[in-house]
Every structure is written in structure tokens, then in C-alpha cells.
Motif scaffolding. Structure first.
Motif, PDB file in Angstrom:
ATOM      1  N   SER A  91       0.814  -1.213   0.000  1.00  0.00           N
ATOM      2  CA  SER A  91       0.000   0.000   0.000  1.00  0.00           C
ATOM      3  C   SER A  91       0.845   1.259   0.000  1.00  0.00           C
ATOM      4  O   SER A  91       0.354   2.340  -0.332  1.00  0.00           O
ATOM      5  CB  SER A  91      -0.923   0.006   1.227  1.00  0.00           C
ATOM      6  N   TRP A 208      -0.081  -2.344   4.153  1.00  0.00           N
ATOM      7  CA  TRP A 208      -0.825  -3.524   3.682  1.00  0.00           C
ATOM      8  C   TRP A 208      -0.038  -4.156   2.552  1.00  0.00           C
ATOM      9  O   TRP A 208       0.598  -3.444   1.753  1.00  0.00           O
ATOM     10  CB  TRP A 208      -2.209  -3.111   3.171  1.00  0.00           C
ATOM     11  N   GLY A 214      -3.044 -11.457   1.701  1.00  0.00           N
ATOM     12  CA  GLY A 214      -3.354 -10.128   2.216  1.00  0.00           C
ATOM     13  C   GLY A 214      -2.982 -10.011   3.681  1.00  0.00           C
ATOM     14  O   GLY A 214      -3.372 -10.846   4.499  1.00  0.00           O
ATOM     15  N   TYR A 216      -2.174  -6.963   6.841  1.00  0.00           N
ATOM     16  CA  TYR A 216      -2.029  -5.610   7.373  1.00  0.00           C
ATOM     17  C   TYR A 216      -1.022  -5.659   8.516  1.00  0.00           C
ATOM     18  O   TYR A 216      -1.130  -6.523   9.401  1.00  0.00           O
ATOM     19  CB  TYR A 216      -3.360  -5.076   7.907  1.00  0.00           C
ATOM     20  N   LEU A 359      -4.801   3.584   5.483  1.00  0.00           N
ATOM     21  CA  LEU A 359      -4.637   2.157   5.756  1.00  0.00           C
ATOM     22  C   LEU A 359      -5.795   1.639   6.604  1.00  0.00           C
ATOM     23  O   LEU A 359      -6.310   0.538   6.371  1.00  0.00           O
ATOM     24  CB  LEU A 359      -3.304   1.925   6.469  1.00  0.00           C
ATOM     25  N   ARG A 362      -8.803   1.296   4.457  1.00  0.00           N
ATOM     26  CA  ARG A 362      -8.664   0.098   3.622  1.00  0.00           C
ATOM     27  C   ARG A 362      -9.126  -1.136   4.395  1.00  0.00           C
ATOM     28  O   ARG A 362      -9.865  -1.977   3.874  1.00  0.00           O
ATOM     29  CB  ARG A 362      -7.210  -0.059   3.169  1.00  0.00           C
ATOM     30  N   LEU A 363      -8.683  -1.241   5.645  1.00  0.00           N
ATOM     31  CA  LEU A 363      -9.089  -2.366   6.486  1.00  0.00           C
ATOM     32  C   LEU A 363     -10.593  -2.361   6.710  1.00  0.00           C
ATOM     33  O   LEU A 363     -11.260  -3.405   6.581  1.00  0.00           O
ATOM     34  CB  LEU A 363      -8.353  -2.299   7.823  1.00  0.00           C
ATOM     35  N   HIS A 379      -9.821   0.314  -1.368  1.00  0.00           N
ATOM     36  CA  HIS A 379      -9.204  -1.003  -1.541  1.00  0.00           C
ATOM     37  C   HIS A 379      -9.488  -1.497  -2.963  1.00  0.00           C
ATOM     38  O   HIS A 379     -10.303  -2.388  -3.169  1.00  0.00           O
ATOM     39  CB  HIS A 379      -9.772  -1.977  -0.507  1.00  0.00           C
TER      40      HIS A 379
END
Length: 454
Positions: A91, A208, A214, A216, A359, A362-363, A379
Motif C-alpha cells: 500500500s 498492507w 493479504g 495488514y 490504511l 482500507r481495512l 481497496h
């Protein structure tokens, strides 16, 4: 993906490369970095110089990102700073590239007038065999030069100039003078027009990555943790305090709360919380209607309200909880009991005003996939993967919505959804109603601090 491509929602804002001189420069840089060349005479590139057409030609979508951990780049123009980053594995990469271009824009503009600039985002890991290897990446350094080595040559010439100025009798050193003249033919006048790219190094604490299903990584917070999107078994043991996965909803809610990373939408200042909740509800209705074969072409909010009534018995818990929250926020309805186990919980949050808000959003987007707008904005990789599995009706509706409601004012939409106003004195919080169970108050986290004034 045709609806997205036609509307510029996929492969949009790429930089076209059509001029033969630019294609030739690109090939020199590509050969310099990878040993490969392209036979294409017309293609597009992203911010890193990656071309989806060349990726297809070479059968390698990571031809500028070997093993997915050391992103290489080719700059033909500083206009690439506005392009997206395709096939992103981390990311942080696009932000680093954009900062590098903007910090060195005048120099890069001059260099790319004559040659391509090739470089790499260098870290200490060349290949990540395990997820633990990724946590060894803590610092990214940008290295770049033209394919002809102009920057390196200018640095060498600069040292010779310093020597010429410093040493007695340098005016009589014919070898030194001849070497300086020879190098100056390659670089030009570095006294009046310095050829130098600022050395830039970035700490990579929180990020990320698409690797290992995937992942984080939050290291720069009070209580560090890694969050595995593909499940904890996919990543093995990690050198970090805590490891979670997306199914551990209570653990994720606690992590976000204790680190102050998220806030309830209805508490956020400077946004239309009711409008955001209504739009989330519309997305849930659209998904439900599309799954039942409804045609969503040109569907308006009125149409979606009608479809919501028609399929009321099929609407999921997310819709019902968001509707209850909307009633609570607007009309003083009952306290909405939405704890971390509730499927709507993460739909009610957004990132707090923290350095890594992108970030966190995104989560949250991955935890609230029915909110297709947030998923698309925050995302892209998750959005494209989800889009491929949607019914045609939902694909068409979402593409039309994003084209008409997001593309026309990207900055405004982002500001309305995720912007933060300066802090003001908080009104007295009322909290949940009297008699709410103690364990509910403990589990809802941020909700315990939300007043009903908004």
C-alpha cells in the motif's frame, strides 16, 4: 470488467506512450532493469511505468516487481505522478513514488526531456519466502538514474569540480581538465543546472501487502498487531506482539479502539453522517435486489426504496442495523445495539484523524464489503476481486453509480467521506441509555462515547 474499463474506473488515468522516441527510451530502460524489451508500438503506463499491455505480452504482471518486494520503475514524464499504481503489492508504494516525483520534479522534468529515468524502491529483502520476511522490511530507499547514467556522471563531475577548485595548480592539470570537459559533454553545465536527485528514504512501519492472502501490519501504534486477510494459518508465526485475522471481529474492534484508529461515523465532525448511512443502505438494497434478478439500470434512490420494500424480508442484518442507527441519529430512536459481533458494526466506523487513516479505511472497507463505494476508493484490489463475482445487474449499477457520483468529483467525495475538521470542544456525551448491560457497553467500544446530539 468491461463496464469499469468503459467508464475509466479500471485502467483509468494511465499515461499513453505512442511516440516512437518514448517507446525507444522505455525499451532502453526496460532492458536496463530486466533484460527484456517490448515489441509494442503503443501502450499505457502507470505511475511506476508498468504497462498492463506489456505485462500481457511478457506473460508477467510483475515484470517490474520481481518477487513482489522490490518495485522497479520507469519514468518517461513527470505526468506519471497522477497515474494509479497497478498490480500493487504494498500500500505504500504509490505514495513513495509520488513523493519522489514531486520532490524532484524540476530535475526529473529536465532528465526525462532526453532520456528515461529508471530506478527501484530498495529494501533489505529480495525475496519473501514467508510472511515473517515481510516484517523485515522497515525502510525503503529510492534509487534512480537515467539509462545513460547522467546522475551518476554528474556526481562524478561534481567531485572533479570540487577538486579543481580546492587543489593548487589544478589549472595546469591537463588530465583533470580534459576529464571534466568530457563529462560535461554528457551532463551539461552542472554549476548553473545541477543534475541531482534528492536521496529519499521512507520508514515503513504500517502497511498492507497483497502477499500471503493479504496482510495488514501495524507496528507504529501503541499495541502493534498484524491482521491476516487470508487467515492466520496462511502467515505462520510473526515477530509481532499480536496476530489477528478478519474473522476475529471482537479482536479487531478492540485493536482499533485501543489504538484510537477508528471513530463512529455519527460522531465524526464535518460530514453528513445521515447521507453516508443512507447511501450505505442503498448499496445493501442494490446487492439484495441484484441477487434476486432485479434490473438496476438507471436505478435512483426512489427506485431502490421501492426495491427495498419489495424485498424487505430478504434484506440482511446490515440494512436493519444501519436503518436503526439512522433513526437514532436523526429522530432520537432507541439506542442501536450494534456490538462488534454484529455484521453491521464496521459499516458504522471510519478512520480517525491519524497518520495512517488511508490504511485504516482500507481495512474497514474489507470488513464492510457491501459498501461498494468505500471498497472502490480505499481497496481497489479487493473491489476488483469482488466485482468479478457479482451478478451483471449489480456490476452495471455499481459502474454507473461510480461514474456519475464519484468520478465527477473525486476529491470532494473523499473529503465528504473521510476528511477531518479541526478538533472542537466536545459536547457532554450521553452514552447508551440507562440500564444498558455492562458487557454491551464494554464491547461496543467507540459507541460508548457517542452522544445523540448529532
Amino acid at each position: 470488467m468491461k463496464h469499469l474499463i468503459e467508464r475509466g474506473l479500471m485502467f483509468g488515468n494511465l499515461v499513453p506512450v505512442r511516440a516512437p522516441v518514448l517507446v525507444e527510451r522505455y525499451n532502453r530502460a526496460l532492458k536496463h532493469l530486466t533484460g527484456k524489451t517490448t515489441t509494442l508500438e503503443d501502450f499505457h503506463v502507470d505511475i511506476s511505468g508498468y504497462s498492463p499491455e506489456i505485462g500481457a505480452e511478457l506473460g508477467d504482471p510483475l515484470y517490474l516487481n520481481h518477487h513482489g518486494v522490490n518495485r522497479q520503475f520507469i519514468l518517461l514524464t513527470t505526468e506519471q505522478k497522477r497515474a494509479p499504481l497497478l498490480e500493487a503489492q504494498f500500500s505504500t508504494c504509490r505514495g513513495i513514488l509520488r513523493q519522489f516525483i514531486e520532490r524532484n520534479e524540476a530535475q526529473l522534468f529536465a532528465l526525462t526531456a532526453k532520456d528515461a529515468v529508471a530506478g527501484e524502491l530498495v529494501n533489505s529483502v529480495f525475496r519473501a519466502e514467508t510472511a515473517a520476511d515481510l516484517l523485515e522490511i522497515r525502510r525503503i530507499t529510492v534509487e534512480a538514474d537515467t539509462t545513460a547514467g547522467t546522475v551518476r556522471t554528474a556526481e562524478r563531475l561534481g567531485k572533479l569540480v570540487d577538486r579543481f577548485r580546492r587543489e593548487d595548480g589544478a589549472w595546469h592539470d591537463d588530465v583533470l581538465i580534459a576529464e571534466m570537459i568530457g563529462l560535461a559533454r554528457e551532463t551539461g553545465d552542472i554549476i548553473r543546472n545541477p543534475v541531482r536527485l534528492e536521496a529519499m528514504t521512507f520508514e515503513q512501519e504500517n502497511f498492507w501487502t497483497a502477499r500471503f492472502g493479504g496482510l495488514y501490519v501495524f507496528r507504529g501504534v501503541a499495541e502493534p498487531a498484524a491482521i491476516a486477510a487470508g487467515g492466520r494459518t496462511a502467515i505462520g508465526s510473526l515477530p509481532i506482539t499480536k496476530t489477528l485475522d478478519l474473522r476475529d471481529r471482537t479482536g479487531l474492534a478492540t485493536f482499533l479502539q485501543r489504538n484510537g484508529l477508528a471513530e463512529p461515523i455519527v460522531k465524526a465532525r464535518g460530514i453528513d453522517a445521515s447521507g453516508i448511512l443512507r447511501q450505505k443502505m442503498d448499496f445493501v438494497v442494490a446487492a439484495t435486489a441484484a441477487d434476486r434478478g432485479e434490473d438496476l439500470t438507471g436505478a435512483t434512490r426512489t427506485d431502490l426504496r421501492r426495491l427495498g420494500r419489495r424485498h424487505a424480508e430478504n434484506l440482511p442484518e446490515e440494512y436493519k442495523a444501519l436503518a436503526a442507527l439512522l433513526r437514532w441519529a436523526e429522530a432520537g430512536g432507541p439506542w442501536p445495539r450494534i456490538d462488534s459481533d454484529h455484521p453491521a458494526y464496521f459499516y458504522t466506523l471510519r478512520a480517525a484523524n491519524v497518520p495512517d487513516a488511508d490504511l485504516v479505511n482500507r481495512l474497514l472497507a474489507e470488513l464492510s464489503p457491501l459498501d461498494v463505494r468505500q471498497l472502490f476508493i480505499c481497496h481497489k484490489e479487493g473491489f476488483y476481486a469482488a466485482y468479478a463475482g457479482w451478478p451483471e445487474a449489480k456490476q452495471r449499477y455499481v459502474a454507473e453509480f461510480l461514474e456519475t457520483e464519484y468520478q465527477i468529483d473525486k476529491a470532494g467525495t473523499r473529503g465528504a467521506l473521510f476528511g477531518h475538521e479541526p478538533a472542537m470542544e466536545e459536547p457532554q456525551d450521553t452514552g447508551p441509555p440507562a440500564g444498558a448491560p455492562e458487557d454491551l457497553v464494554r464491547r461496543v467500544g467507540p459507541w460508548g462515547a457517542v452522544g445523540r446530539g448529532r
